[in-house]
Each structure stands twice: as structure tokens, then as C-alpha cells.
Design a protein around this motif. Structure first.
Motif, PDB file in Angstrom:
ATOM      1  N   ILE A   5       0.867  -1.182   0.000  1.00  0.00           N
ATOM      2  CA  ILE A   5       0.000   0.000   0.000  1.00  0.00           C
ATOM      3  C   ILE A   5       0.902   1.229   0.000  1.00  0.00           C
ATOM      4  CG2 ILE A   5      -1.804   1.299   1.188  1.00  0.00           C
ATOM      5  CD1 ILE A   5      -2.740  -1.237   2.496  1.00  0.00           C
ATOM      6  N   PHE A   6       0.709   2.107  -0.984  1.00  0.00           N
ATOM      7  CA  PHE A   6       1.453   3.362  -1.041  1.00  0.00           C
ATOM      8  C   PHE A   6       0.608   4.438  -0.361  1.00  0.00           C
ATOM      9  CE2 PHE A   6       3.223   7.255  -2.605  1.00  0.00           C
ATOM     10  CZ  PHE A   6       4.554   6.976  -2.910  1.00  0.00           C
ATOM     11  N   ILE A   7       1.119   4.983   0.749  1.00  0.00           N
ATOM     12  CA  ILE A   7       0.405   6.027   1.484  1.00  0.00           C
ATOM     13  C   ILE A   7       0.798   7.383   0.913  1.00  0.00           C
ATOM     14  CG2 ILE A   7      -0.118   7.019   3.744  1.00  0.00           C
ATOM     15  CD1 ILE A   7      -0.899   4.103   3.555  1.00  0.00           C
ATOM     16  N   ALA A   8      -0.148   7.997   0.206  1.00  0.00           N
ATOM     17  CA  ALA A   8       0.073   9.326  -0.363  1.00  0.00           C
ATOM     18  C   ALA A   8      -0.778  10.324   0.405  1.00  0.00           C
ATOM     19  CB  ALA A   8      -0.284   9.323  -1.851  1.00  0.00           C
ATOM     20  N   ALA A   9      -0.702  11.592   0.006  1.00  0.00           N
ATOM     21  CA  ALA A   9      -1.504  12.617   0.671  1.00  0.00           C
ATOM     22  C   ALA A   9      -1.725  13.782  -0.271  1.00  0.00           C
ATOM     23  CB  ALA A   9      -0.829  13.093   1.950  1.00  0.00           C
ATOM     24  N   CYS A 110       8.317  -9.645   3.703  1.00  0.00           N
ATOM     25  CA  CYS A 110       7.056  -9.199   4.317  1.00  0.00           C
ATOM     26  C   CYS A 110       5.832  -9.753   3.612  1.00  0.00           C
ATOM     27  CB  CYS A 110       6.980  -7.671   4.301  1.00  0.00           C
ATOM     28  SG  CYS A 110       8.322  -6.867   5.195  1.00  0.00           S
ATOM     29  N   ASP A 111       4.753  -9.863   4.401  1.00  0.00           N
ATOM     30  CA  ASP A 111       3.442 -10.202   3.850  1.00  0.00           C
ATOM     31  C   ASP A 111       2.622  -8.932   3.610  1.00  0.00           C
ATOM     32  OD1 ASP A 111       3.788 -13.127   4.259  1.00  0.00           O
ATOM     33  OD2 ASP A 111       3.792 -12.523   6.369  1.00  0.00           O
ATOM     34  N   PHE A 112       2.984  -7.856   4.308  1.00  0.00           N
ATOM     35  CA  PHE A 112       2.247  -6.592   4.243  1.00  0.00           C
ATOM     36  C   PHE A 112       3.267  -5.475   4.338  1.00  0.00           C
ATOM     37  CE2 PHE A 112      -0.026  -3.017   6.086  1.00  0.00           C
ATOM     38  CZ  PHE A 112      -1.296  -3.062   5.501  1.00  0.00           C
ATOM     39  N   VAL A 142      -2.569   3.023  -4.376  1.00  0.00           N
ATOM     40  CA  VAL A 142      -2.447   4.187  -3.505  1.00  0.00           C
ATOM     41  C   VAL A 142      -3.642   4.363  -2.570  1.00  0.00           C
ATOM     42  CG1 VAL A 142      -2.303   6.723  -3.482  1.00  0.00           C
ATOM     43  CG2 VAL A 142      -0.974   5.402  -5.144  1.00  0.00           C
ATOM     44  N   LEU A 143      -3.320   4.682  -1.320  1.00  0.00           N
ATOM     45  CA  LEU A 143      -4.277   5.181  -0.341  1.00  0.00           C
ATOM     46  C   LEU A 143      -3.928   6.656  -0.149  1.00  0.00           C
ATOM     47  CD1 LEU A 143      -5.141   3.605   3.135  1.00  0.00           C
ATOM     48  CD2 LEU A 143      -4.681   6.029   2.867  1.00  0.00           C
ATOM     49  N   ASP A 357     -10.275  -4.256   8.238  1.00  0.00           N
ATOM     50  CA  ASP A 357     -10.715  -5.328   7.316  1.00  0.00           C
ATOM     51  C   ASP A 357     -11.200  -4.737   6.001  1.00  0.00           C
ATOM     52  OD1 ASP A 357     -10.098  -7.378   9.051  1.00  0.00           O
ATOM     53  OD2 ASP A 357     -12.077  -7.373  10.001  1.00  0.00           O
ATOM     54  N   LEU A 358     -11.902  -3.608   6.069  1.00  0.00           N
ATOM     55  CA  LEU A 358     -12.373  -2.951   4.850  1.00  0.00           C
ATOM     56  C   LEU A 358     -11.197  -2.420   4.054  1.00  0.00           C
ATOM     57  CD1 LEU A 358     -14.511  -1.753   2.990  1.00  0.00           C
ATOM     58  CD2 LEU A 358     -14.680   0.204   4.558  1.00  0.00           C
ATOM     59  N   ILE A 359     -10.273  -1.734   4.718  1.00  0.00           N
ATOM     60  CA  ILE A 359      -9.094  -1.191   4.028  1.00  0.00           C
ATOM     61  C   ILE A 359      -8.294  -2.312   3.406  1.00  0.00           C
ATOM     62  CG2 ILE A 359      -6.912   0.041   4.363  1.00  0.00           C
ATOM     63  CD1 ILE A 359      -8.313   1.593   6.651  1.00  0.00           C
ATOM     64  N   ASP A 360      -8.108  -3.379   4.166  1.00  0.00           N
ATOM     65  CA  ASP A 360      -7.333  -4.535   3.679  1.00  0.00           C
ATOM     66  C   ASP A 360      -7.976  -5.146   2.435  1.00  0.00           C
ATOM     67  OD1 ASP A 360      -5.099  -6.257   3.967  1.00  0.00           O
ATOM     68  OD2 ASP A 360      -6.412  -7.795   4.804  1.00  0.00           O
ATOM     69  N   SER A 361      -9.298  -5.218   2.443  1.00  0.00           N
ATOM     70  CA  SER A 361     -10.005  -5.828   1.307  1.00  0.00           C
ATOM     71  C   SER A 361      -9.886  -4.972   0.039  1.00  0.00           C
ATOM     72  CB  SER A 361     -11.481  -6.042   1.652  1.00  0.00           C
ATOM     73  OG  SER A 361     -12.154  -4.786   1.795  1.00  0.00           O
ATOM     74  N   ILE A 362      -9.799  -3.671   0.220  1.00  0.00           N
ATOM     75  CA  ILE A 362      -9.676  -2.753  -0.934  1.00  0.00           C
ATOM     76  C   ILE A 362      -8.335  -2.926  -1.624  1.00  0.00           C
ATOM     77  CG2 ILE A 362      -9.485  -0.306  -1.578  1.00  0.00           C
ATOM     78  CD1 ILE A 362     -11.571   0.281   0.626  1.00  0.00           C
ATOM     79  N   PHE A 363      -7.314  -3.334  -0.844  1.00  0.00           N
ATOM     80  CA  PHE A 363      -5.985  -3.491  -1.410  1.00  0.00           C
ATOM     81  C   PHE A 363      -5.607  -4.963  -1.610  1.00  0.00           C
ATOM     82  CE2 PHE A 363      -6.052   0.774   0.172  1.00  0.00           C
ATOM     83  CZ  PHE A 363      -5.325   1.478  -0.776  1.00  0.00           C
TER      84      PHE A 363
END
Length: 363
Positions: A5-9, A110-112, A142-143, A357-363
Motif C-alpha cells: 500500500i502506497f500512502i500518499a496525501a 514481508c506479507d504486508f 495508492v491510499l 478489514d475494509l481497508i485490507d479488502s480494498i488493497f
């Protein structure tokens, strides 16, 4: 296979690092191996003898990843990096190779994996590797973390989306952060309306918290590049209010609010003595976080003895009240390695305010 997951802003101080700390905390409950990388860091610090980005140091400290610190912060910028890059026409591939190699190694371990960007989507363009490009090269969805509000959030998200789309980067989720609690549902509803014709999901982040938003005494001392005097354990105390000791002494006391940092001119002996004396009393110790003593005039010897005897935390500077107050007000506090209270609060709030769980499912 490693989930990335790439954390952008949409800009600075939206809460990228808070989001990273939160997701790593929650991911560790589900995934046996989690990791973090800040591909290029614009804020350098020395940690465990290495020059690394401040966010990488924070994550390494919190989650006991110090042995992977070199991989977590492969490229660190300093005040001369961009000028040197432009003057010497350096090839960004030199930096990109380091980043790609670090990510590839972490993917195997890593797994995550959280990949945290720096600032808005265009940060890094001066060196030919902005956040949108990096997310594309690293094949990481991206998140995008935003601030609170509706109209402004929608506007700045679209502005940033344009660059991500230019480089073919997939933005899967928008996470509005620092939400006003009693407006949370309406805010999220309207942002969802704005993106309902896209594949981008909107998931709420944290509600606004003064504890997370406000600085610690240690942070302010570092911001002002000055020493913090007094008990070392008070450095982590959070300052909720900054007060100017301009009125009469009794009025200064009457105006004290919870955890106030009081800026006092060095010549105001009566205010310094009064606040130092009151600091001995539990009801006032809650209100007085500490002092910033300003001005070129020396503090009288007997007054200094009273201050030292009280153990009240203080910062001493010859700068003016206006200079110090402006510097503090223009700054937004980042979470530091020693901010244990804030880190623990983030982890507690993550469990109640983020739907992992919702965030994880989106990615």
C-alpha cells in the motif's frame, strides 16, 4: 505474495505517518510479517548512528525494526540535495535503483508492506521521482490521505489525481482525516457522492484529536533549536495552549488553561516567581506545561533560583515574544520517536476508528 500500500496525501500534515503507524499496528494482528519504507525522506535525522528520515526512525522505534532501518530509508535528502541534483544534472536512476532494491528485499521478507510517500503527489518532481511516479514504478496501489472538510478536500484530491493518472498509478482509496466528530457522517457522505462514479473508495480516518495535533515540550525545544531545562520526563508533556504573559500577574494566572505553555519576558520577575510557585500545586501543575523565557535582559539571580527550585520546565531564548509565538503558531507538530503518549493513543484509536478489514479488502 506481499501486499503493498502506497500512502500518499494531498499535502503536508494530513496524517500520513499517523495512518502508517495505525495500519502497521492493525496489520500485525493479521499478518505475521509486516514492513515499512519511506522511499525518499525530506527530513533527515541521526538515529542509532545513521542518517535516516524521521518517519522511518519513528516506525523502526515503535515496531522494533531497527535492524531493517537501512532498507526503510534508502534515500535521505538534505539541504543541498536538490541544488546539487540540478547543478550536476544527476540521473534520478541512481536514487531509484536504491529504492527499488530496498522494496524488492522487503517484499521478499514481508506479507504486508507500507510505502509512505512525502507530501503531495508532486513532491520529488525536482529529482525526477515524485510520489505518483514512485507508486507506479513500485507497482503499489495508492491510499490517499486528506484533511477534513468537503469542498477543499474534493478539489485537492482531483488536483493530485491528475498526476497519478498521468503516470498510470491506481488510486484505490481516499482517507479523509482529522474529521470533526459531529460532522463525520455528513462529511464522508458528501465526499462519497463526489467519487461515486469512480472506482475509488472513501473510508473515514481519525476524528480530530488535540492530543495528536498539539506539540510536546521536547518538540517545541527542537523546533526553536534550544535546550529544555527541568526534569527530563516532562519533555513528553503535550502543550494544548500557548499563552502570552502580557497582562498583570493575576490576570495571567486567571487566563491559564489546560497544559499552557506561557511565554514570559525575562524582566517580568513577578510573573516568573508566581508561575514557578504555583507549579508546586497539583491543580496548577495541570495548567502550567512550562515556560518560554524570552528577551535579552538576564533573569535575576533570586528569580532563577525560584525557577530551578520549582522544577518547572522552561526554555530560555533572547528572541522576542513575537518571534517565538509566530514560530510556534506557524508549525504543525509531527509525531516523534519519544512521543510515547501520542503513539499509544494512535494505536488505541486505530482499533476503534479505522476499519482495517475494509481497508485490507480494498488493497
Amino acid at each position: 505474495m506481499c501486499k503493498k500500500i502506497f500512502i500518499a496525501a494531498t499535502g503536508q500534515n494530513c496524517g500520513k505517518t499517523t495512518t502508517s503507524v495505525s495500519l502497521l499496528h492493525l496489520a500485525r494482528k493479521k499478518y505475521p510479517r509486516v514492513g515499512f519504507i519511506k522511499p525518499f525522506g525530506p527530513k533527515r535525522m541521526t538515529y542509532l548512528g545513521r542518517s535516516v528520515d524521521v518517519d522511518a526512525a519513528l516506525i523502526a522505534h515503535v515496531y522494533d525494526m531497527e535492524d531493517r532501518l537501512e532498507l526503510m530509508s534508502p534515500v535521505v535528502l538534505d539541504a543541498y540535495t536538490t541544488r546539487d541534483f540540478l547543478e550536476n544534472r544527476k540521473d534520478p536512476q541512481v536514487y531509484l535503483d536504491k529504492i527499488v532494491k530496498a522494496v524488492e528485499t522487503l517484499e521478499k521478507e514481508c506479507d504486508f508492506l507500507i510505502i509512505e510517500g512525502a507530501g503531495h503527489s508532486g513532491v520529488g518532481s525536482v529529482m525526477g521521482m515524485n510520489n505518483a511516479q514512485l507508486a507506479s514504478w513500485l507497482e503499489a496501489p495508492v491510499l490517499m490521505v486528506t484533511g477534513a472538510g468537503v469542498g477543499n478536500v474534493i478539489d485537492v484530491v482531483h488536483l493530485n489525481l491528475a498526476l497519478f493518472r498521468e503516470f498510470g498509478t491506481e488510486v484505490r482509496m481516499i482517507l479523509p482525516n482529522k474529521l470533526v466528530k459531529n460532522k463525520r457522517k455528513k462529511t464522508l457522505k458528501y465526499i462519497e457522492y463526489a467519487f461515486e462514479d469512480t472506482d475509488i473508495k472513501v473510508v473515514g480516518g481519525f476524528n480530530y484529536s488535540p492530543i495528536l495535533a498539539d506539540p510536546t515540550l521536547k518538540y517545541l525545544a527542537e523546533l526553536l533549536e534550544l535546550d529544555l531545562h527541568g526534569p527530563k520526563d516532562q519533555g513528553s508533556r503535550i502543550v494544548h495552549n500557548v499563552q502570552l504573559a502580557a497582562p498583570a500577574t493575576q490576570r495571567v494566572v486567571d487566563l491559564l488553561q489546560e497544559s499552557s505553555l506561557v511565554i514570559v519576558t525575562s524582566s517580568r520577575d513577578e510573573v516568573l516567581v508566581m508561575l514557578s510557585t504555583l507549579y508546586h500545586l497539583p491543580e496548577y501543575k495541570k495548567k502550567i506545561a512550562g515556560l518560554i523565557i524570552v528577551g535579552v535582559a538576564p533573569v535575576a539571580d533570586i528569580v532563577q533560583r525560584v525557577i530551578d527550585d520549582s522544577d518547572i520546565p522552561y526554555i530560555r531564548t533572547e528572541a522576542t515574544t513575537a518571534e517565538v509565538y509566530t514560530r510556534i503558531r506557524e508549525d504543525v507538530a509531527k509525531i516523534g520517536v519519544d512521543d510515547e503518549e501520542k503513539i499509544q493513543l494512535i494505536q488505541r484509536l486505530a482499533e476503534s476508528e479505522l476499519d482495517f478489514d475494509l481497508i485490507d479488502s480494498i488493497f
